[in-house]
Design a protein around this motif. Structure first.
Motif, PDB file in Angstrom:
ATOM      1  N   ARG A 147       0.857  -1.186   0.000  1.00 59.94           N
ATOM      2  CA  ARG A 147       0.000   0.000   0.000  1.00 59.94           C
ATOM      3  C   ARG A 147       0.893   1.235   0.000  1.00 59.94           C
ATOM      4  NH1 ARG A 147      -5.025   2.184   2.415  1.00 59.94           N
ATOM      5  NH2 ARG A 147      -4.478   4.209   3.322  1.00 59.94           N
ATOM      6  N   VAL A 148       0.719   2.087  -1.007  1.00 59.14           N
ATOM      7  CA  VAL A 148       1.527   3.303  -1.146  1.00 59.14           C
ATOM      8  C   VAL A 148       0.614   4.506  -0.992  1.00 59.14           C
ATOM      9  CG1 VAL A 148       2.992   4.657  -2.676  1.00 59.14           C
ATOM     10  CG2 VAL A 148       3.158   2.162  -2.691  1.00 59.14           C
ATOM     11  N   GLU A 149       0.930   5.371  -0.064  1.00 61.68           N
ATOM     12  CA  GLU A 149       0.124   6.572   0.123  1.00 61.68           C
ATOM     13  C   GLU A 149       0.253   7.479  -1.097  1.00 61.68           C
ATOM     14  OE1 GLU A 149      -1.942   6.743   2.646  1.00 61.68           O
ATOM     15  OE2 GLU A 149      -1.085   4.839   3.311  1.00 61.68           O
ATOM     16  N   ARG A 150      -0.853   8.084  -1.479  1.00 63.14           N
ATOM     17  CA  ARG A 150      -0.847   8.947  -2.658  1.00 63.14           C
ATOM     18  C   ARG A 150       0.172  10.077  -2.512  1.00 63.14           C
ATOM     19  NH1 ARG A 150      -5.661  12.996  -4.810  1.00 63.14           N
ATOM     20  NH2 ARG A 150      -4.384  13.998  -6.413  1.00 63.14           N
ATOM     21  N   SER A 151       0.278  10.634  -1.310  1.00 63.75           N
ATOM     22  CA  SER A 151       1.221  11.738  -1.101  1.00 63.75           C
ATOM     23  C   SER A 151       2.660  11.294  -1.389  1.00 63.75           C
ATOM     24  CB  SER A 151       1.105  12.262   0.331  1.00 63.75           C
ATOM     25  OG  SER A 151       1.347  11.224   1.268  1.00 63.75           O
ATOM     26  N   ALA A 152       2.997  10.046  -1.028  1.00 66.71           N
ATOM     27  CA  ALA A 152       4.354   9.541  -1.275  1.00 66.71           C
ATOM     28  C   ALA A 152       4.601   9.365  -2.768  1.00 66.71           C
ATOM     29  CB  ALA A 152       4.562   8.220  -0.545  1.00 66.71           C
ATOM     30  N   LEU A 153       3.606   8.846  -3.493  1.00 65.43           N
ATOM     31  CA  LEU A 153       3.775   8.656  -4.935  1.00 65.43           C
ATOM     32  C   LEU A 153       3.834   9.999  -5.650  1.00 65.43           C
ATOM     33  CD1 LEU A 153       4.060   6.235  -6.839  1.00 65.43           C
ATOM     34  CD2 LEU A 153       1.643   6.496  -7.402  1.00 65.43           C
ATOM     35  N   ASP A 154       3.031  10.963  -5.202  1.00 64.69           N
ATOM     36  CA  ASP A 154       3.071  12.302  -5.797  1.00 64.69           C
ATOM     37  C   ASP A 154       4.452  12.935  -5.620  1.00 64.69           C
ATOM     38  OD1 ASP A 154       0.450  12.085  -6.574  1.00 64.69           O
ATOM     39  OD2 ASP A 154      -0.354  13.339  -4.968  1.00 64.69           O
ATOM     40  N   ARG A 155       5.023  12.783  -4.426  1.00 66.77           N
ATOM     41  CA  ARG A 155       6.361  13.339  -4.182  1.00 66.77           C
ATOM     42  C   ARG A 155       7.395  12.671  -5.075  1.00 66.77           C
ATOM     43  NH1 ARG A 155       4.786  12.918   1.293  1.00 66.77           N
ATOM     44  NH2 ARG A 155       6.053  11.029   1.518  1.00 66.77           N
ATOM     45  N   HIS A 156       7.261  11.359  -5.254  1.00 66.79           N
ATOM     46  CA  HIS A 156       8.240  10.642  -6.069  1.00 66.79           C
ATOM     47  C   HIS A 156       8.117  11.052  -7.536  1.00 66.79           C
ATOM     48  CE1 HIS A 156      11.289   7.532  -5.939  1.00 66.79           C
ATOM     49  NE2 HIS A 156      10.829   7.053  -7.079  1.00 66.79           N
ATOM     50  N   LEU A 157       6.889  11.216  -8.017  1.00 65.97           N
ATOM     51  CA  LEU A 157       6.685  11.689  -9.386  1.00 65.97           C
ATOM     52  C   LEU A 157       7.318  13.059  -9.579  1.00 65.97           C
ATOM     53  CD1 LEU A 157       5.229  11.372 -12.185  1.00 65.97           C
ATOM     54  CD2 LEU A 157       3.323  12.605 -11.148  1.00 65.97           C
TER      55      LEU A 157
END
Length: 347
Positions: A147-157
């Motif tokens: 499970r990946v939090e959206r905020s973490a994926l947004d930061r990585h993008l």
């Protein structure tokens, strides 16, 4: 019945933990492991896997269930085993992405109107926020979740591209026969293995998580995949990135190609050619994609009485509702009306 099971029946081990929903800002050192055969505790365990979901048993012998959980910054790793047949459902995922991989037994998943067969070694499932989900779990199944939090994926993008892309939507099935699918699912399995073993994760776990997020964004198809398209090995010049930033900021306004080119400081012809080389699409295609993202956001957050046609028209899709609906379904895997209904159910 084991000592851990008795503890869980006393409702101490499965009490909701804020750290599960909001992971601490550092890697966890070990998995939080618990086991139970109590029906209420099994259901509680599942809500910790997918907050907001419900687990319904469908008969069979006395159930046993084991779950291992741990958290890294922005991610939660889960392994689930159960001896009972059950159905897990949720009206919509919250602000997280979940990669689900079956390790034993075939699991059927229904996401909106789409059915996905999670066959061990063949298909995984990548869930995006906002989609209703049901999982038909056979007796003896074993599932792994990242499970990946959206905020973490947004930061990585943002760290990879320098751009924000709104809410990402991934293609549901992950083909484990492809190189990309194997790599991402394999990294997910390695993360879960480390967590389930209760090993120290430290810097290695954090870097492994970075690799997993990079794989998600660069090799799995999603609504912002065009940001990673490099045709002919070209690198996007600064004025392309400037044009993209202008589109993102002004997508709700009436825009022409000339407006975008003027903001980028180049001619329309030069901008068109650079977009094709570095992004594999035209500037107006990028504008349309951005407006589709905004349409989805507006539909998910719409007030009672809002109509799809109103949202479409407000973003420049007023010409042909059929064409808008077709493009929307192609991008997000569901109709605008389904998104609108899903947003209302969540509130």
């Amino acid at each position: 019945m084991g000592r851990m099971s008795r503890t869980l029946q006393n409702n101490r081990a499965l009490r909701p933990s804020p750290s599960f929903h909001r992971p601490p800002p550092q890697p966890a050192s070990a998995a939080a492991l618990f086991e139970t055969d109590h029906p209420a505790s099994i259901a509680s365990a599942w809500t910790r896997l997918l907050p907001g979901s419900e687990l319904r048993r469908e008969g069979g012998p006395a159930a046993t269930c084991s779950v291992s959980l741990t958290s890294l910054e922005g991610a939660t790793l889960v392994r689930y085993r159960s001896s009972c047949q059950a159905v897990a459902s949720a009206s919509a995922l919250d602000s997280a992405y979940v990669l689900a991989t079956a390790r034993s037994e075939r699991v059927l998943a229904r996401v909106g109107v789409t059915t996905v067969d999670l066959s061990p070694g063949r298909w995984s499932l990548l869930l995006s926020p906002g989609h209703p989900i049901s999982l038909h779990l056979p007796s003896g199944c074993e599932l792994e979740f990242v499970r990946v939090e959206r905020s973490a994926l947004d930061r990585h993008l943002l760290s990879l591209t320098g751009r924000r892309a709104g809410r990402l939507v991934f293609e549901l099935p992950v083909d484990l026969d492809t190189a990309g699918g194997k790599v991402v699912a394999g990294l997910g399995t390695l993360l879960v293995e480390i967590a389930a073993g209760g090993r120290e994760t430290g810097l290695f776990g954090a870097r492994l998580q970075d690799a997993f997020l990079t794989g998600m964004l660069t090799v799995l198809p999603h609504s912002a995949s065009h940001l990673f398209v490099q045709r002919g090995g070209g690198i996007a010049p600064a004025y392309v990135r400037k044009a993209e930033a202008f589109i993102a900021e002004h997508a709700r306004e009436p825009l022409r190609l000339a407006d975008i080119a003027a903001a980028a400081g180049v001619s329309a012809r030069s901008l068109q050619a650079a977009f094709r080389r570095s992004r594999g699409q035209r500037p107006l295609d990028a504008l349309r994609d951005q407006r589709l993202e905004l349409a989805r956001q507006d539909l998910l957050e719409a007030r009672e009485g809002t109509k799809v046609a109103e949202v479409a028209a407000s973003l420049g899709f007023g010409g042909s509702q059929g064409r808008f609906a077709a493009r929307y379904r192609q991008r997000f895997g569901e109709s605008p009306q389904e998104t609108l209904r899903g947003g209302r159910r969540r509130r």
